[in-house]
Design an enzyme around this catalytic site. Structure first.
Site, PDB file in Angstrom:
ATOM      1  N   CYS B  12       0.849  -1.193   0.000  1.00  0.00           N
ATOM      2  CA  CYS B  12       0.000   0.000   0.000  1.00  0.00           C
ATOM      3  C   CYS B  12       0.882   1.238   0.000  1.00  0.00           C
ATOM      4  O   CYS B  12       1.872   1.240   0.720  1.00  0.00           O
ATOM      5  CB  CYS B  12      -0.848   0.050   1.272  1.00  0.00           C
ATOM      6  SG  CYS B  12      -2.344  -0.902   1.155  1.00  0.00           S
ATOM      7  N   PRO B  13       0.548   2.285  -0.690  1.00  0.00           N
ATOM      8  CA  PRO B  13      -0.623   2.476  -1.544  1.00  0.00           C
ATOM      9  C   PRO B  13      -0.271   2.333  -3.027  1.00  0.00           C
ATOM     10  O   PRO B  13      -0.972   2.889  -3.866  1.00  0.00           O
ATOM     11  CB  PRO B  13      -0.973   3.938  -1.235  1.00  0.00           C
ATOM     12  CG  PRO B  13       0.382   4.589  -1.078  1.00  0.00           C
ATOM     13  CD  PRO B  13       1.318   3.528  -0.544  1.00  0.00           C
TER      14      PRO B  13
END
Lengths: 366, 69
Positions: B12-13
């Site tokens: 992430c992200p």
């Protein structure tokens, strides 16, 4: 059901439940404004294992065991247990190491920063401000193409390392194992490490939080990051619910005491509250998750998150062996003595900022 | 031919950032390959927020999030 957890209302309800339980843990025996602090609890666990010998912060925290087992449960039930690893594990260790040094200079990870605020400790505002700046610096690197590379699917054994580690910790805690004279598992007799809710309650709260957080992807760092990157308030709504619920419970049980000076297990050394959390925020942002989220991902089988946790465990040990952690404010003869990190703690934060920034600058997808 | 974005194995992200970049380039449909439920949910959310149609297909090694206008 899966839809509910992914929805806005799902994360708000889950955040509120976790926040309320965290505040209640203090009523049930945990240290003040420390119902759940992932950094502090990792530090306490490191102490219990004798990795550091700071006598007041030694206890195997069942909440963290529950985090792993609850996330494992959620992942298994919803077919999300996926052993994976190989995304720059050593760098993740280093990020975990410095994340916890920054957090322990402030005396709390983002979880506790929010809980301290919910208990009226206004020093948390400096910590949270630093944390936001740290995450923003992480976002700057991410936008430049920062990446630790891809993880790959790996054998089941990798995914089971943390759950097994959690079970071993649970056994050591339940049986208060001693390995011989002067080789015990250490349990604080005074100080924060001696304050804890009954084991089964702590474990149950940890499991519930781990399960809910695994399902909703609750993350105290991602909340800030997603707003900065793309004005996405999904995770933030969960964190706000967490803070509001903890605040309301604190009001109800008489544990809301607003102010800066002499807050429990906190110092009002504003600069180092701020800078410590800049370091923590950067490190968590570059590792893709807050300390809680690293535990939840480890429960899902993420071996790189597990390495991050071991980095935190070792970092916590150094933080106390080398006298780096912040010292709380004290009242001596009616006068306030402001705490904070030693010179060595300050140097560690600066060194950490340089090293973590160098990682952010140089690690890019090829 | 769909434009393929391989976001498998990324933390992430990054999957969301890659999906957003592809969406900004405006070439549809886009197929984002992800390998975790988290990335699937995140990419789905960001595409739906942009008013795009999303269909998720489960494959052995993960998911294909197909984004269309």
């Amino acid at each position: 059901m899966s839809r509910f957890f992914a929805s806005r209302i799902g994360i708000i309800v889950s955040g509120a439940i976790i926040g309320a339980l965290a505040a209640l843990l203090v009523l049930w025996g945990n240290p003040p404004n420390m119902g759940i602090c992932v950094a502090c609890f990792t530090r306490d666990t490191a102490g219990a294992l004798g990795l550091h010998r700071a006598a007041t912060v030694q206890y195997i925290r069942p909440e963290l065991i529950g985090f792993i087992l609850g996330a494992l449960l959620g992942a298994l039930l919803f077919k999300e247990f996926k052993p994976r690893s190989g995304s720059a594990p050593l760098i993740r260790f280093v990020l975990g190491f410095f994340a916890i040094i920054g957090a322990l200079v402030f005396l709390g990870c983002p979880w506790r920063a929010y809980l301290r605020l919910a208990g009226g400790d206004l020093n948390a505002l400096l910590g949270i401000a630093g944390f936001i700046v740290g995450v923003a610096i992480g976002v700057f690197f991410l936008k430049r193409g920062y990446s630790l590379g891809r993880s790959r699917p790996v054998g089941t054994a990798v995914g089971l390392v943390m759950p097994v580690f959690a079970l071993i910790l649970l056994l050591l805690l339940l049986f208060r194992v001693s390995f011989g004279e002067n080789a015990p598992i250490f349990f604080s007799k005074s100080g924060p490490g001696s304050l804890h809710a009954p084991i089964l309650i702590s474990l149950a709260v940890g499991i519930v939080a781990g399960f809910l957080a695994q399902r909703t992807r609750f993350c105290t760092m991602g909340a800030i990051r997603d707003v900065i990157i793309m004005r996405d308030f999904h995770l933030l709504s969960g964190v706000l619910a967490f803070i509001v619920a903890a605040f309301l419970v604190n009001l109800a049980i008489g544990k809301f005491h607003p102010g800066f000076a002499a807050q429990p297990i906190a110092h009002s050394n504003h600069l180092w509250n701020f800078l410590g959390m800049v370091l923590a925020g950067m490190s968590f942002a570059l590792a893709g998750g807050c300390p809680g989220r690293q535990f939840f991902m480890a429960g899902e089988g993420d071996g790189d998150a597990a390495i991050f946790i071991f980095g935190m465990l070792v970092g916590a040990a150094f933080a106390h062996n080398f006298n780096l952690a912040g010292v709380p404010d004290k009242i001596v003869d009616g006068k306030l003595v402001v705490g904070g990190p030693s010179l060595w703690g300050q140097i560690a934060v600066i060194v950490g900022l340089i090293i973590v920034a160098a990682i952010g600058w140089t690690m890019r997808e090829k | 031919m769909a434009k393929v974005v391989d976001a498998r194995g990324l933390s992430c992200p990054q999957p969301v950032l890659l999906a957003r970049k592809a969406m900004e380039e405006g070439e549809f449909p886009i197929e984002v390959l992800v390998d975790t439920g988290t990335s699937r949910d995140n990419v789905t959310r960001v595409a739906q927020k942009a008013g795009l149609k999303v269909r998720v297909e489960e494959r052995e090694e993960g998911f294909v999030v197909r984004i269309e206008k």
